[in-house]
Write a protein that holds these residues in place. Structure first.
Motif, PDB file in Angstrom:
ATOM      1  N   GLN A   1      19.415  35.124  37.556  1.00  0.00           N
ATOM      2  CA  GLN A   1      20.247  36.241  37.990  1.00  0.00           C
ATOM      3  C   GLN A   1      21.714  35.844  37.805  1.00  0.00           C
ATOM      4  O   GLN A   1      22.320  35.254  38.687  1.00  0.00           O
ATOM      5  N   ARG A   2      22.252  36.122  36.632  1.00  0.00           N
ATOM      6  CA  ARG A   2      23.625  35.718  36.315  1.00  0.00           C
ATOM      7  C   ARG A   2      24.621  36.437  37.221  1.00  0.00           C
ATOM      8  O   ARG A   2      24.510  37.630  37.470  1.00  0.00           O
ATOM      9  N   ARG A   3      25.588  35.660  37.700  1.00  0.00           N
ATOM     10  CA  ARG A   3      26.665  36.245  38.496  1.00  0.00           C
ATOM     11  C   ARG A   3      27.579  37.029  37.567  1.00  0.00           C
ATOM     12  O   ARG A   3      27.898  36.569  36.475  1.00  0.00           O
ATOM     13  N   PRO A   4      27.995  38.209  37.994  1.00  0.00           N
ATOM     14  CA  PRO A   4      28.883  38.986  37.127  1.00  0.00           C
ATOM     15  C   PRO A   4      30.242  38.304  37.003  1.00  0.00           C
ATOM     16  O   PRO A   4      30.694  37.622  37.923  1.00  0.00           O
ATOM     17  N   ALA A   5      30.867  38.490  35.864  1.00  0.00           N
ATOM     18  CA  ALA A   5      32.211  37.959  35.667  1.00  0.00           C
ATOM     19  C   ALA A   5      33.164  38.678  36.610  1.00  0.00           C
ATOM     20  O   ALA A   5      32.982  39.872  36.900  1.00  0.00           O
ATOM     21  N   PRO A   6      34.173  37.980  37.115  1.00  0.00           N
ATOM     22  CA  PRO A   6      35.130  38.653  37.993  1.00  0.00           C
ATOM     23  C   PRO A   6      35.887  39.738  37.221  1.00  0.00           C
ATOM     24  O   PRO A   6      36.069  39.620  36.005  1.00  0.00           O
TER      25      PRO A   6
ATOM     26  N   THR B   1      41.673  36.357  39.341  1.00  0.00           N
ATOM     27  CA  THR B   1      40.521  36.392  38.453  1.00  0.00           C
ATOM     28  C   THR B   1      40.425  35.081  37.693  1.00  0.00           C
ATOM     29  O   THR B   1      41.375  34.301  37.653  1.00  0.00           O
TER      30      THR B   1
ATOM     31  N   GLN C   1      17.051  25.281  33.482  1.00  0.00           N
ATOM     32  CA  GLN C   1      17.761  26.483  33.039  1.00  0.00           C
ATOM     33  C   GLN C   1      17.119  27.031  31.760  1.00  0.00           C
ATOM     34  O   GLN C   1      16.994  28.246  31.606  1.00  0.00           O
TER      35      GLN C   1
ATOM     36  N   ALA D   1      19.336  31.485  40.951  1.00  0.00           N
ATOM     37  CA  ALA D   1      20.489  32.157  41.542  1.00  0.00           C
ATOM     38  C   ALA D   1      21.780  31.831  40.780  1.00  0.00           C
ATOM     39  O   ALA D   1      22.872  32.162  41.240  1.00  0.00           O
ATOM     40  N   ASP D   2      21.654  31.162  39.611  1.00  0.00           N
ATOM     41  CA  ASP D   2      22.799  30.800  38.772  1.00  0.00           C
ATOM     42  C   ASP D   2      23.766  29.875  39.513  1.00  0.00           C
ATOM     43  O   ASP D   2      24.974  29.969  39.375  1.00  0.00           O
ATOM     44  N   GLN D   3      23.197  28.975  40.290  1.00  0.00           N
ATOM     45  CA  GLN D   3      23.994  28.013  41.045  1.00  0.00           C
ATOM     46  C   GLN D   3      23.640  26.595  40.587  1.00  0.00           C
ATOM     47  O   GLN D   3      23.126  25.780  41.336  1.00  0.00           O
TER      48      GLN D   3
END
Length: 176
Positions: free
Chosen positions: A63-68, A118, A55, A23-25
């Motif tokens: 599942q990389r979190r999208p950049a703000p 951001t 990793q 979960a990219d955490q």
């Protein structure tokens, strides 16, 4: 104390860490190992090493979190949605264990409030050692975007350390 290896951890702990890594955490995954209610406690350095290794193993499934969002239209809309117009736009360096970043904030003086608009990050700090990008492109981007936002709302733009990372000792509201 002997260093703990991945295979010696309880299955439930390994499953939870893998779930967090996927979960990219990664920070929460390290925390999970350090508090490790299921068995022997893991030291922070060892936990970081284990999570980094996971990793690498799971890299193609994370599942990389999208950049703000960092476009002017989206950030202008975010500022317009605030309960009041900010008194200034502020750019501040911040950092974590992967490197430096710049936070763009909408700030008010009375009461002192801040709203992160951001976060601008151009990769981890390993780039400084392998000379793959100019040292601080996030500072250049933050200055351009912050200046444009400040001009759009008729407020000052404050960036106390535009040349290199430094944690702020004086915030914008300390200058007014």
């Amino acid at each position: 104390m002997a260093e703990i290896e991945w295979e010696t951890l309880a299955e439930v702990v390994r499953a939870r860490v893998d779930e967090l890594v996927l979960a990219d955490q990664w920070f929460r995954a390290v925390h999970e190992l350090v508090r490790n209610d299921g068995g022997e406690r893991v030291q922070v350095g060892t936990a970081q090493r284990l999570v980094w290794a996971r990793q690498k193993v799971l890299a193609d499934r994370i599942q990389r979190r999208p950049a703000p969002p960092r476009d002017l239209a989206t950030l202008t809309a975010a500022i317009s949605a605030l309960p009041r117009t900010p008194d200034a736009i502020e750019a501040l360096w911040d950092g974590d264990s992967t490197g430096w970043m710049v936070r763009l904030e909408a700030v008010t003086a009375d009461p002192r409030t801040e709203k992160c608009l951001t976060i601008i990050r151009h990769g981890g700090d390993i780039r400084l050692f392998n000379s793959r990008v100019p040292p601080w492109p996030e500072a250049h981007e933050a200055a351009e975007l912050g200046t444009a936002l400040a001009e759009a709302f008729g407020v000052p733009f404050y960036f106390p350390y535009p040349d290199a990372p430094e944690l702020p000792d004086i915030r914008w509201w300390d200058t007014v």
